[in-house]
Design a protein around this motif. Structure first.
Motif, PDB file in Angstrom:
ATOM      1  N   GLU A   1       0.825  -1.210   0.000  1.00  0.00           N
ATOM      2  CA  GLU A   1       0.000   0.000   0.000  1.00  0.00           C
ATOM      3  C   GLU A   1       0.857   1.256   0.000  1.00  0.00           C
ATOM      4  N   ALA A   2       2.005   1.193   0.654  1.00  0.00           N
ATOM      5  CA  ALA A   2       2.900   2.354   0.672  1.00  0.00           C
ATOM      6  C   ALA A   2       3.514   2.593  -0.702  1.00  0.00           C
ATOM      7  N   TYR A   3       3.964   1.528  -1.356  1.00  0.00           N
ATOM      8  CA  TYR A   3       4.525   1.685  -2.703  1.00  0.00           C
ATOM      9  C   TYR A   3       3.495   2.274  -3.663  1.00  0.00           C
ATOM     10  N   ALA A   4       2.232   1.921  -3.466  1.00  0.00           N
ATOM     11  CA  ALA A   4       1.182   2.427  -4.360  1.00  0.00           C
ATOM     12  C   ALA A   4       0.963   3.926  -4.207  1.00  0.00           C
ATOM     13  N   GLU A   5       1.467   4.527  -3.134  1.00  0.00           N
ATOM     14  CA  GLU A   5       1.299   5.962  -2.903  1.00  0.00           C
ATOM     15  C   GLU A   5       2.308   6.797  -3.691  1.00  0.00           C
ATOM     16  N   ILE A   6       3.323   6.169  -4.256  1.00  0.00           N
ATOM     17  CA  ILE A   6       4.339   6.903  -5.027  1.00  0.00           C
ATOM     18  C   ILE A   6       3.796   7.141  -6.433  1.00  0.00           C
ATOM     19  N   THR A   7       3.673   8.399  -6.807  1.00  0.00           N
ATOM     20  CA  THR A   7       3.084   8.755  -8.100  1.00  0.00           C
ATOM     21  C   THR A   7       4.073   9.451  -9.034  1.00  0.00           C
ATOM     22  N   GLN A   8       5.297   9.693  -8.596  1.00  0.00           N
ATOM     23  CA  GLN A   8       6.288  10.369  -9.439  1.00  0.00           C
ATOM     24  C   GLN A   8       6.790   9.425 -10.539  1.00  0.00           C
ATOM     25  N   PRO A   9       7.322   9.953 -11.619  1.00  0.00           N
ATOM     26  CA  PRO A   9       7.999   9.100 -12.614  1.00  0.00           C
ATOM     27  C   PRO A   9       9.200   8.411 -11.976  1.00  0.00           C
ATOM     28  N   VAL A  10       9.414   7.151 -12.334  1.00  0.00           N
ATOM     29  CA  VAL A  10      10.468   6.354 -11.692  1.00  0.00           C
ATOM     30  C   VAL A  10      11.314   5.675 -12.768  1.00  0.00           C
ATOM     31  N   LEU A  11      12.637   5.831 -12.637  1.00  0.00           N
ATOM     32  CA  LEU A  11      13.613   5.125 -13.468  1.00  0.00           C
ATOM     33  C   LEU A  11      14.439   4.219 -12.567  1.00  0.00           C
ATOM     34  N   ILE A  12      14.535   2.940 -12.929  1.00  0.00           N
ATOM     35  CA  ILE A  12      15.333   1.982 -12.162  1.00  0.00           C
ATOM     36  C   ILE A  12      16.485   1.518 -13.048  1.00  0.00           C
ATOM     37  N   LEU A  13      17.721   1.769 -12.599  1.00  0.00           N
ATOM     38  CA  LEU A  13      18.925   1.364 -13.329  1.00  0.00           C
ATOM     39  C   LEU A  13      19.525   0.144 -12.650  1.00  0.00           C
ATOM     40  N   HIS A  14      19.874  -0.837 -13.453  1.00  0.00           N
ATOM     41  CA  HIS A  14      20.351  -2.104 -12.897  1.00  0.00           C
ATOM     42  C   HIS A  14      21.645  -2.529 -13.573  1.00  0.00           C
ATOM     43  N   GLY A  15      22.669  -2.829 -12.776  1.00  0.00           N
ATOM     44  CA  GLY A  15      23.921  -3.361 -13.295  1.00  0.00           C
ATOM     45  C   GLY A  15      23.767  -4.842 -13.637  1.00  0.00           C
ATOM     46  N   GLU A  16      24.079  -5.200 -14.862  1.00  0.00           N
ATOM     47  CA  GLU A  16      23.838  -6.561 -15.337  1.00  0.00           C
ATOM     48  C   GLU A  16      24.552  -7.599 -14.489  1.00  0.00           C
ATOM     49  N   ARG A  17      25.759  -7.286 -14.023  1.00  0.00           N
ATOM     50  CA  ARG A  17      26.561  -8.260 -13.287  1.00  0.00           C
ATOM     51  C   ARG A  17      26.594  -8.013 -11.785  1.00  0.00           C
ATOM     52  N   SER A  18      25.640  -7.275 -11.282  1.00  0.00           N
ATOM     53  CA  SER A  18      25.580  -7.031  -9.843  1.00  0.00           C
ATOM     54  C   SER A  18      25.118  -8.297  -9.133  1.00  0.00           C
ATOM     55  N   GLU A  19      25.971  -8.837  -8.257  1.00  0.00           N
ATOM     56  CA  GLU A  19      25.650 -10.084  -7.568  1.00  0.00           C
ATOM     57  C   GLU A  19      24.743  -9.857  -6.354  1.00  0.00           C
TER      58      GLU A  19
END
Length: 466
Positions: A221-239
Motif C-alpha cells: 500500500e505504501a509503494y502504491a502511494e508513489i506517483t512520481q515518474p520512476v527510473l530503475i537502473l540495474h547493473g547486469e553483473r551485480s551479484e
C-alpha cells in the motif's frame, strides 16, 4: 564548508552538502535549470560523486546538490540505535526546507540511498519531482550477506595493525564491489576508508551497518502511494542486487507516472556511479529520462508552510502508511529520530552494540600518519610478500619471488639456527627456498612423530603449514 545544523530536544546532527554552483552554495543556483538531488553510494560520501558533478551533461543543464548521510562523510551526529532510512529521509526534508530548495529530481545511488529516496518521495511528494534508483537491493537483508557484512565490520573496527586492517578492507571490497575491481580504484577506496572510517570512528560505522542489516520493507500500500515518474537502473553483473529485486519494485509501483522504467547497464556490476564507464552510461540514461519529464524552475524561495507544520503533517502521514502507534502529538516533529520505525527490541540491540563499539575507541589503531594520510598504498605492499592471494581467493606461495642462485652458506646457517631452536630477531626471507625445499619441512607420518619433533623447519614455517 556548507553545513545544515539539525537540532531538537533529543537529537543533533550537522549535515554536510556540496553543490555544482560556482561558490558551492544554494544561492548560486540558476533558476532556469531544474535541480537534481543526489544521494551518495552506500558506505561512501559526496566526495565520490565526481563522475556526476564533473559530467557536463548534468552540471550544464541542472543544478546539482548532494548531502552526506548523518553518520558518514563530513556530517556529524550523535550515534543512535533508532537510526533507520526513515530518519535519513527526514534529514533530507529538513535540509530541503532550511535551504529553501525547489522541488528536485532525486537520484539515489544504491543501497541505503534507494531506501531513503523511496521514503522521501512518500512523505514529501511535493519536494520530489521524480525518482532515479540505481541497483535496487533486496527488501530485507539475506542472512548470509548480513553475517558477512557484520564480520567484515568487526574485523575492520578492531584491527590491531595495518596488515589486519588492509585484509579486512580487501575482503569487504571484494564482497561489495566484486573481484575484478581496478587496482588503483581499490587503493583509493581503502585510503578513503582509512581517512573517513578509521577504527576510532567505529560507533558510527556500526550505526551505518545496522541500518542496512536491520532494514524492513515497505508495504504494498505504501509503494502504491508513489506517483512520481520512476527510473530503475540495474547493473547486469551485480551479484548483491539481482534484477528480480528491480522487477519486483517496478511491479509494486503501480501508480508511478507512466509506469516504472527499468534500464539494464550491460557489463556493469555494483556501484555504478564510481566506475567512469558505467557512470557515463547511467548519466546519459538519466538525462534522457529527465528530458521526458516536464521542466521545472529552481527559484530559491521560503516554503509556504512552516517547517514545524510540514514535519507534523509528515508524521501523521507516516503513521497511516506504516501503522505507527505513536501519534505526532507525543513526538517532536523537528527531530528526525521521531520518524524512526525501528522496533524497541532492535533499537535496544543496536544501542547496545553502539555502546560496545564506543568502549576504548580512542585507543583504537590509527592507520594514518602524522600528516593525516594513509601510511602506504595497499597494492604496493602486496607484491613484496611471497605468500599471496590468487585470483580465486586461495592463498598460494609464489616461488618466483626467490632467487635461484643463493649461496649454500646462507642456507646452512639458516638450518643450523633452526635446529638449535634459536629464533632470529629479524624476519628472514630465504631466497633459496623452492617448492621442493619447502616439502622437506613437512612432517609426514603419525601424529606422535609430529609432536615429538623438536623443530618444524625455518622460523614461521610451521605456522604457515598448519
Amino acid at each position: 564548508m556548507p553545513f545544515v545544523d539539525l537540532f531538537s530536544s533529543d537529537d543533533y546532527a550537522s549535515i554536510f552538502y556540496r553543490t555544482s554552483s560556482p561558490y558551492g552554495n544554494v544561492s548560486g543556483f540558476d533558476a532556469d535549470k531544474p535541480t537534481i538531488l543526489i544521494l551518495h553510494p552506500m558506505f561512501l560520501d559526496t566526495a565520490w560523486l565526481d563522475c556526476q558533478f564533473g559530467d557536463p551533461r548534468l552540471y550544464m543543464h541542472y543544478n546539482l546538490i548532494a548531502f552526506d548521510m548523518r553518520s558518514v562523510g563530513g556530517s556529524t551526529c550523535r550515534p543512535s540505535g533508532r537510526h533507520d532510512s526513515w530518519v535519513d529521509a527526514a534529514d533530507i526534508a529538513l535540509c530541503h526546507q532550511k535551504l529553501h530548495l525547489p522541488p528536485c529530481h532525486v537520484f539515489a545511488l544504491e543501497g541505503l540511498a534507494v531506501f531513503c529516496a523511496l521514503r522521501f518521495a512518500l512523505l514529501f511528494p511535493e519536494m520530489c519531482l521524480s525518482l532515479a534508483l540505481c541497483n535496487v537491493p533486496a527488501p530485507t537483508e539475506p542472512k548470509w550477506t548480513g553475517s558477512s557484512i557484520t564480520e567484515s565490520m568487526h574485523a575492520w573496527c578492531y584491527a590491531e595493525d595495518l596488515e589486519r586492517l588492509e585484509h579486512a578492507a580487501t575482503e569487504s571490497i571484494r564482497f561489495f564491489f566484486g573481484p575484478n575491481l581496478d587496482v588503483d580504484l581499490k587503493d583509493e577506496l581503502v585510503a578513503h576508508l582509512q581517512k573517513t572510517r578509521p577504527p576510532v570512528k567505529r560507533p558510527w560505522t556500526a550505526e551505518t551497518i545496522s541500518i542496512l542489516v536491520n532494514r524492513t520493507p515497505l508495504d504494498a500500500e505504501a509503494y502504491a502511494e508513489i506517483t512520481q515518474p520512476v527510473l530503475i537502473l540495474h547493473g547486469e553483473r551485480s551479484e548483491l542486487c539481482a534484477r528480480k529485486y528491480s522487477e519486483t519494485l517496478a511491479a509494486q509501483l503501480t501508480n508511478a507516472k507512466d509506469g516504472a522504467v527499468i534500464y539494464t547497464v550491460r557489463g556493469a556490476g555494483a556501484f555504478l556511479s564510481i566506475i567512469p564507464g558505467s557512470a557515463s552510461i547511467v548519466n546519459q540514461t538519466l538525462t534522457k529520462f529527465l528530458s521526458r519529464v516536464p521542466r521545472s524552475r529552481s527559484d530559491i524561495v521560503p516554503p509556504e508552510t512552516s517547517i514545524l507544520d510540514r514535519m507534523t503533517q509528515a508524521l501523521d502521514r507516516q503513521a497511516k502508511l506504516v501503522g505507527k502507534k505513536n501519534p505526532s502529538t507525543s513526538l517532536d516533529p523537528l527531530s528526525s529520530l521521531s520518524f524512526s520505525c525501528v522496533s524497541k527490541q532492535i533499537a535496544d540491540a543496536q544501542s547496545d552494540m553502539i555502546a560496545e563499539y564506543t568502549v576504548d575507541r580512542l585507543n583504537a589503531f590509527n592507520p594514518l600518519g602524522p600528516d593525516g594520510r594513509p601510511l602506504r598504498k595497499m597494492s604496493l605492499n602486496r607484491d613484496d610478500h611471497w605468500f599471496e592471494i590468487s585470483k580465486g581467493g586461495i592463498s598460494v606461495a609464489d616461488t618466483t619471488k626467490f632467487l635461484p642462485n643463493e649461496s649454500s652458506n646462507t642456507k646452512k646457517e639458516l638450518e643450523k639456527t633452526t635446529r638449535a631452536g634459536d629464533a632470529p630477531q629479524q624476519l628472514i626471507k630465504p631466497s633459496s627456498l623452492t617448492s621442493a625445499a619447502m616439502e622437506k619441512y613437512i612432517i609426514k607420518g603419525p601424529m606422535a612423530k609430529v609432536i615429538r619433533e623438536p623443530s618444524l623447519g625455518p622460523p614461521g614455517m610451521g605456522r604457515m603449514l598448519t
